[in-house]
Design an enzyme around this catalytic site. Structure first.
Site, PDB file in Angstrom:
ATOM      1  N   HIS A   1      39.479  36.487  52.508  1.00  0.00           N
ATOM      2  CA  HIS A   1      39.847  36.608  51.096  1.00  0.00           C
ATOM      3  C   HIS A   1      39.732  35.251  50.410  1.00  0.00           C
ATOM      4  O   HIS A   1      39.605  34.209  51.059  1.00  0.00           O
ATOM      5  CB  HIS A   1      41.272  37.164  50.961  1.00  0.00           C
TER       6      HIS A   1
ATOM      7  N   HIS B   1      46.329  41.191  44.381  1.00  0.00           N
ATOM      8  CA  HIS B   1      45.496  40.421  45.306  1.00  0.00           C
ATOM      9  C   HIS B   1      44.793  41.390  46.244  1.00  0.00           C
ATOM     10  O   HIS B   1      45.324  42.461  46.556  1.00  0.00           O
ATOM     11  CB  HIS B   1      46.336  39.432  46.118  1.00  0.00           C
TER      12      HIS B   1
ATOM     13  N   CYS C   1      39.722  36.622  44.025  1.00  0.00           N
ATOM     14  CA  CYS C   1      39.871  37.612  45.100  1.00  0.00           C
ATOM     15  C   CYS C   1      39.051  38.877  44.865  1.00  0.00           C
ATOM     16  O   CYS C   1      38.302  39.321  45.734  1.00  0.00           O
ATOM     17  CB  CYS C   1      41.343  37.931  45.330  1.00  0.00           C
TER      18      CYS C   1
END
Length: 342
Positions: free
Chosen positions: A318, A306, A258
């Site tokens: 993402h 994240h 990520c």
């Protein structure tokens, strides 16, 4: 990263569910979630899916710790190299000063240690002697100054060597941390895969369907414009990464985790971002989610473990988790902890 999956909707009734959930799934879920092996198969299946979500989330947290430790290793390696180079240059300076002092001492020895007053009395040319004496005084002053500089350089080299030793010690400690975090990630991912593999094929398929929230269809982004030129370049780059695989610890160009995706996308815009999601959230100005613009970074969970890029109309792009490609998802897929404008 995975806790945003939408609950699976299934038309199977309770009796059919009992037949499709395997004993292996019940045993695996009991091992990982603490549920008794005799628990209701439906509850066990849901617990297994929740456990997979949890394991993926924990793997991502460990991945960010791995990335952070790797970043420290690179920084410390640079510090150690610079300190060792500085120490080597300082030693060369010390050697030159010692040679100079040695030459001065040799010259003094060759002139003898006769008392200056007696030498003046015995001299047949007092004027010449006085000129030589003044030159010797100046030479002595230079010698004293060189000696003082030598001591100063020696202290500096000793300090630099101590810094290099500290950096190397810290480097080894962080290398061990990288290895430890890598093993933690691999263990979490292995557990998640084992748990998924223990589910019947139909349950695995439904789990995969539930995790693909819109990956196959691009949202309508008509009329959406980034707030700056660099944001536009980053958004363009992150769109080019769609469909590439999640690879933990990777920052492109063939695979990403990520934070690696965010770092790579902004690098295409000429902007250097930190490596971890926790650091990236502080790499710019924080804005309310209601004011998010394309190119803004959206961090998730309280620990910002994240992160994705807002691309407009309530969507982010993402890198979700291992086994899933880079994709679109709703910005509210997980609790948002911050929105950062670069």
């Amino acid at each position: 990263m995975v806790s945003h999956r939408r609950p699976t909707q299934s038309g199977l009734n309770r009796s059919v569910r009992v037949t499709v959930v395997s004993a292996a799934a019940a045993t695996a879920a009991a091992t990982l979630t603490g549920a008794p092996a005799s628990a209701d198969p439906k509850d066990t299946r849901e617990s297994a899916k929740a456990a997979v979500d949890r394991l993926y989330a924990e793997a991502e947290q460990a991945t960010e710790r791995y990335n952070e430790a790797g970043e420290r290793v690179a920084r410390l390696r640079g510090e150690a190299d610079r300190a060792q180079d500085a120490a080597a240059r300082g030693q060369e300076t010390i050697n030159r000063m010692r040679n100079s002092l040695g030459a001065m001492a040799g010259a003094q020895y060759r002139t003898g240690s006769i008392d200056p007053a007696l030498a003046l009395l015995l001299s047949s040319d007092p004027d010449t002697y006085l000129e030589r004496a003044a030159a010797l005084d100046r030479a002595g002053a230079r010698q004293a100054l060189t000696l003082d500089k030598l001591r100063h350089v020696q202290r500096g080299v000793a300090q630099t060597r101590a810094e290099a030793t500290r950096a190397l010690t810290e480097l080894e400690r962080n290398r061990a941390a990288v290895t430890r975090h890598k093993r933690a990630v691999e263990a979490k991912l292995r557990q998640a895969r084992q748990l998924l593999d223990s589910l019947p094929a139909e349950d695995r398929a439904s789990f995969d369907r539930a995790s693909r929230s819109g990956r196959d269809a691009a949202p309508d982004l008509t009329g959406v414009a980034p707030g700056s030129g660099r944001a536009a370049s980053a958004v363009s780059a992150v769109h080019r990464a769609l469909g590439k695989p999640y690879v933990w610890g990777a920052n492109g160009p063939s695979g990403f985790d990520c934070s690696g995706l965010m770092q790579w996308a902004y690098a295409q815009a000429g902007v250097s971002l930190p490596r971890t999601s926790q650091a990236q959230r502080y790499a710019g100005r924080m804005v309310p989610l209601s004011q998010a613009q394309p190119g803004d970074l959206v961090a998730y969970r309280a620990d910002a473990s994240h992160i994705g890029m807002y691309v407009g109309n309530g969507q982010v792009i993402h890198a979700p988790y291992p086994g899933a490609a880079i994709r679109y998802d709703p910005v509210g897929m997980m609790p948002v902890s911050s929105v950062t404008r670069i």
